[in-house]
Design an enzyme around this catalytic site. Structure first.
Site: not given
Ligand code: GUN
Length: 281
Positions: A50, A94, A117
């Site tokens: 990311k 995350q 998110d």
């Molecule tokens: N863990 C797995 N997928 C995601 C996501 O799209 N966002 C976040 N913050 N954590 C995750």
């Protein structure tokens, strides 16, 4: 008949190029704060990817790292500070958080305007109400973009979402419902997955169960979207759907890797830019 493979990698690349151009043209630098607690190996990779993708389009990221034994209060205090910091446009916590931490309590602390998110109940609520203006979770948002890019008609179709997580399953079901699909949601307690699949024009599978969806589960011409990330008996990366077997029966399929995954990152970046633009309107 051989299914058309939906090339998520290429579509995501085009979206990232568009975002990069827009950020350059506007001469702005949106900023994303990323919070990573613990050392989950998959999360470490996701966060690195990311950050790299953000840098490529001109989004600045700041990583806040914590150990497994982090006190939830530390996370809450950081989020409070980031919520108040005008230079920060988006906050990404995350998941999963280390065991024992109530993730919804921490997530709910993030300002809905900085919740890139789309996991905050305010944004989930807007989606459920079918209202525009909220942030939609990146993975389901990316899947809808793939379906539309492929020109797949959605209204009136029977859609089956396998998995009911807040990250994928629930928002996916809402997005498809808002597109006038007739939506079913299957999960670990579902009694007869096979017959539900056999009735589905569109299947979105997000379980992480290797080859859960078999050729005899699907109807002719089904659209198959695979969110699963699994390893087969040879250690090869694959999804929930028996890809090779379903190829000559489905109409459209996403591959793993190179299908949904790249779209998740592209949609996150889009959400960060959208958050910036709303905060600076
Ligand atoms: N863990 C797995 N997928 C995601 C996501 O799209 N966002 C976040 N913050 N954590 C995750």
């Amino acid at each position: 008949m051989s299914a058309t493979i939906i090339n998520g990698k290429e579509i995501a690349f085009q979206i990232r190029e568009k975002l990069k151009n827009e950020i350059q043209t506007r001469a702005i630098t949106p900023k994303l704060a990323v919070i990573l607690a613990g050392h989950d190996p998959a999360s470490e990779i996701y966060v690195k990817n990311k950050q790299k993708a953000a840098a490529e389009v001109g989004i600045e990221t700041v990583l806040y790292r914590f150990e497994d034994d982090v006190n939830p209060k530390e996370l809450e205090d950081l989020i409070d500070a980031l919520n108040k910091d005008f230079s920060v446009n988006g906050i990404l916590l995350q998941l999963p958080l280390p065991e024992g931490i109530d993730s919804s309590k921490i997530l709910n602390r993030i300002s809905p305007q900085k919740d890139v998110d789309g996991f905050h109940p305010f944004n989930m609520g807007l989606l459920m109400a079918g209202m525009n203006g909220g942030t939609v979770a990146a993975t389901p948002k990316g899947i809808l973009r793939l379906l539309k890019h492929a020109g797949i008609e959605l209204a009136g179709k029977n859609a089956l979402v396998i998995g009911r997580s807040n990250i994928v399953g629930k928002p996916m079901a809402m997005l498809l419902l808002n597109e006038d699909c007739t939506v079913s949601v299957a999960h670990s307690k579902t009694k007869d997955l096979k017959s539900l699949c056999q009735n589905a024009d569109i299947i979105v599978s997000a379980t992480g169960c290797l080859k859960l969806v078999q050729k005899d589960f699907i109807k002719d011409g089904a659209v198959l979207i695979d969110v699963g990330i699994c390893r087969d008996e040879n250690g090869k990366l694959c999804g929930d759907i028996d890809f090779e077997a379903c190829l000559d029966k489905a109409s459209f399929m996403t591959p793993v890797p190179g299908g949904v995954g790249p779209m998740t990152i592209a949609m996150l970046l889009e959400n960060v830019l959208e958050a910036y633009l709303k905060q600076n309107a």
